[in-house]
Design an enzyme around this catalytic site. Structure first.
Site, short mmCIF file in Angstrom:
data_model
loop_
_atom_site.label_atom_id
_atom_site.label_comp_id
_atom_site.label_asym_id
_atom_site.label_seq_id
_atom_site.Cartn_x
_atom_site.Cartn_y
_atom_site.Cartn_z
N LYS A 144 0.86 -1.19 0.00
CA LYS A 144 0.00 0.00 0.00
C LYS A 144 0.89 1.23 0.00
O LYS A 144 1.69 1.43 0.92
CB LYS A 144 -0.90 -0.02 1.23
CG LYS A 144 -1.76 1.24 1.35
CD LYS A 144 -2.73 1.14 2.50
CE LYS A 144 -3.54 2.43 2.62
NZ LYS A 144 -4.51 2.37 3.72
N ARG A 177 -10.53 10.15 1.89
CA ARG A 177 -10.36 10.73 3.22
C ARG A 177 -11.50 11.68 3.54
O ARG A 177 -11.82 11.90 4.71
CB ARG A 177 -8.99 11.40 3.34
CG ARG A 177 -7.91 10.33 3.30
CD ARG A 177 -6.51 10.85 3.45
NE ARG A 177 -5.56 9.75 3.27
CZ ARG A 177 -4.27 9.92 3.06
NH1 ARG A 177 -3.76 11.15 3.03
NH2 ARG A 177 -3.48 8.88 2.90
N GLU A 188 7.43 -6.64 0.93
CA GLU A 188 6.19 -6.53 1.74
C GLU A 188 5.28 -7.73 1.48
O GLU A 188 4.73 -8.31 2.41
CB GLU A 188 5.42 -5.25 1.37
CG GLU A 188 5.92 -3.98 2.06
CD GLU A 188 5.50 -3.92 3.53
OE1 GLU A 188 4.94 -4.88 4.05
OE2 GLU A 188 5.77 -2.87 4.15
N LYS A 246 -2.12 -1.49 -3.94
CA LYS A 246 -2.99 -0.32 -3.87
C LYS A 246 -2.18 0.95 -3.93
O LYS A 246 -1.19 1.04 -3.20
CB LYS A 246 -3.77 -0.39 -2.55
CG LYS A 246 -4.61 0.82 -2.26
CD LYS A 246 -5.16 0.75 -0.87
CE LYS A 246 -5.90 2.04 -0.60
NZ LYS A 246 -6.37 2.15 0.73
N TYR A 302 -15.17 1.29 -6.69
CA TYR A 302 -16.43 2.04 -6.51
C TYR A 302 -17.30 1.93 -7.75
O TYR A 302 -18.46 2.31 -7.74
CB TYR A 302 -16.11 3.51 -6.19
CG TYR A 302 -15.21 3.63 -4.97
CD1 TYR A 302 -15.72 3.52 -3.69
CD2 TYR A 302 -13.81 3.77 -5.11
CE1 TYR A 302 -14.89 3.57 -2.58
CE2 TYR A 302 -12.98 3.82 -4.02
CZ TYR A 302 -13.52 3.73 -2.75
OH TYR A 302 -12.71 3.75 -1.65
C1 PBG Z 1 -7.37 3.38 5.54
C2 PBG Z 1 -7.64 3.29 4.09
C3 PBG Z 1 -7.44 4.25 3.08
C4 PBG Z 1 -7.96 3.71 1.91
C5 PBG Z 1 -8.45 2.45 2.23
N1 PBG Z 1 -8.22 2.20 3.58
C6 PBG Z 1 -6.92 5.64 3.12
C7 PBG Z 1 -5.59 5.96 3.58
O1 PBG Z 1 -4.70 5.11 3.73
O2 PBG Z 1 -5.39 7.15 3.82
C8 PBG Z 1 -8.00 4.41 0.57
C9 PBG Z 1 -9.05 3.95 -0.37
C10 PBG Z 1 -9.35 4.86 -1.50
O3 PBG Z 1 -8.69 5.89 -1.72
O4 PBG Z 1 -10.31 4.54 -2.20
N2 PBG Z 1 -6.06 3.35 5.93
#
Ligand code: PBG
Length: 324
Positions: free
Chosen positions: A195, A205, A233, A248, A313
């Site tokens: 990630k 957010r 990772e 991601k 989405y």
């Molecule tokens: C929580 C999380 C995030 C996303 C999924 N779980 C945001 C972040 O790490 O700030 C992002 C998902 C998206 O942008 O669609 N940590």
């Protein structure tokens, strides 16, 4: 052999031929639909930066799931907005927390639907970081204890799979041990293994009200410049017991998806994140692109790169297109 005996256009000339040699197919079975839940009644609040994406109260969530179910989307990924935030993110692991209540409600009506829960603290803490703060820093090992508590309450409420997204070291192993110790050795973990600290999370957010109140997430999420590190990772998370690993975001990281698939041959999910969604929506609304076609092309590209599952989405819109 080459031209003129070889003519690649022969199999491109008609759709039935094109179908015969198509290498990648997106199926509704590949899709995971993220959903934001909050307290209250009869609430369905649109996210300004994500047209078509809403925060649901439990009653409106059930109506939304009726559509998800009728479209045969097999799985959802749940995110919660707590009633109150605190330093420890305690609503995340409360048996009466918003996610725990949502899972119970879903399981009453849609027992077949795979409910995946995000494990993280950022939406639940006053400081908006993904872990516990000690001496001004996110403390890895203290956070692990909290993450295990979150996982246990979610699984006790009926979650089918948990998805840690916090990026602490050792969390997959810690959660695996906690679940096994409590009689949940059959519950799989989908880890947000690679990630990145990405600006593509901006709209999320707003949706999850999870912006860090100081600093940023680069002390725990990955540097977008790195791919070797992503492979490390992934290797560690597999060793610790991850059942599905994730890359991601997806679109700007197709090379990472491809390298991970090639090296590990492991069930792989890709998260087509909020910013990727919003860019397509915005351009579509302005008439700059054909939104549906671009959406399908993106999903296909993520699959072609090597992902087996796509968190998006667009899941409902894609499912509708795939029915045609
Ligand atoms: C929580 C999380 C995030 C996303 C999924 N779980 C945001 C972040 O790490 O700030 C992002 C998902 C998206 O942008 O669609 N940590």
């Amino acid at each position: 052999m080459s031209f003129p005996s070889q003519r690649l256009r022969r199999l491109r000339l008609r759709e039935p031929f094109r179908k015969m040699v198509r290498e990648t197919r997106v199926s509704v079975d590949d899709l995971i639909y993220p959903l934001f839940v909050r307290s209250g009644e009869n609430k369905k609040i649109e996210i300004a930066s994500m047209p078509g994406v809403y925060q649901y109260s439990l009653d409106t969530m059930v109506l939304e799931l009726e559509e998800v179910h009728s479209l045969n989307i097999p799985a959802i990924l749940l995110f919660g907005l707590p009633e109150r935030k605190d330093e420890l993110g305690s609503e995340a692991y409360s048996p009466r927390g918003i996610i725990q209540r949502a899972i119970k409600t879903i399981k009453e009506s849609y027992s077949e639907l795979i409910v995946i829960t995000d494990i993280c603290l950022c939406a639940y803490t006053t400081h908006g970081h993904c872990g516990i703060i000690e001496n001004g820093m996110v403390d890895n090992d203290h956070t692990l204890e909290i993450l295990c508590k979150i996982a246990l309450t979610q699984v006790k409420a009926g979650a089918d799979m948990v998805a840690p997204s916090d990026m602490m070291d050792g969390r997959v192993g810690a959660i695996r041990t906690a679940l096994d110790g409590a009689g949940f050795s059959h519950i799989p973990i989908m880890s947000y293994a690679a990630k990145y600290a990405s600006h593509f999370y901006g709209p999320f957010r707003e949706a999850a009200d999870s912006k860090p109140q100081f600093g940023d997430r680069r002390g725990y999420q990955m540097d977008p410049a790195n791919v070797e590190e992503a492979l490390r990772e992934i290797a560690l998370d597999i060793e610790e017991g991850a059942d599905i690993v994730m890359v991601k975001p997806a679109l700007a990281y197709l090379d990472v998806i491809s390298r991970v698939k090639e090296k590990f041959g492991y069930p792989l999910a890709a998260y087509n994140v909020s910013g990727e969604y919003s860019m397509v929506k915005a351009a579509g609304m302005k008439g700059m692109i054909d939104e549906e076609s671009v959406m399908m092309e993106i999903l296909q590209s993520i699959k072609r790169a090597g992902a087996n599952l796509i968190i998006t989405y667009f899941a409902k819109e894609a499912a509708k297109m795939l029915q045609k």
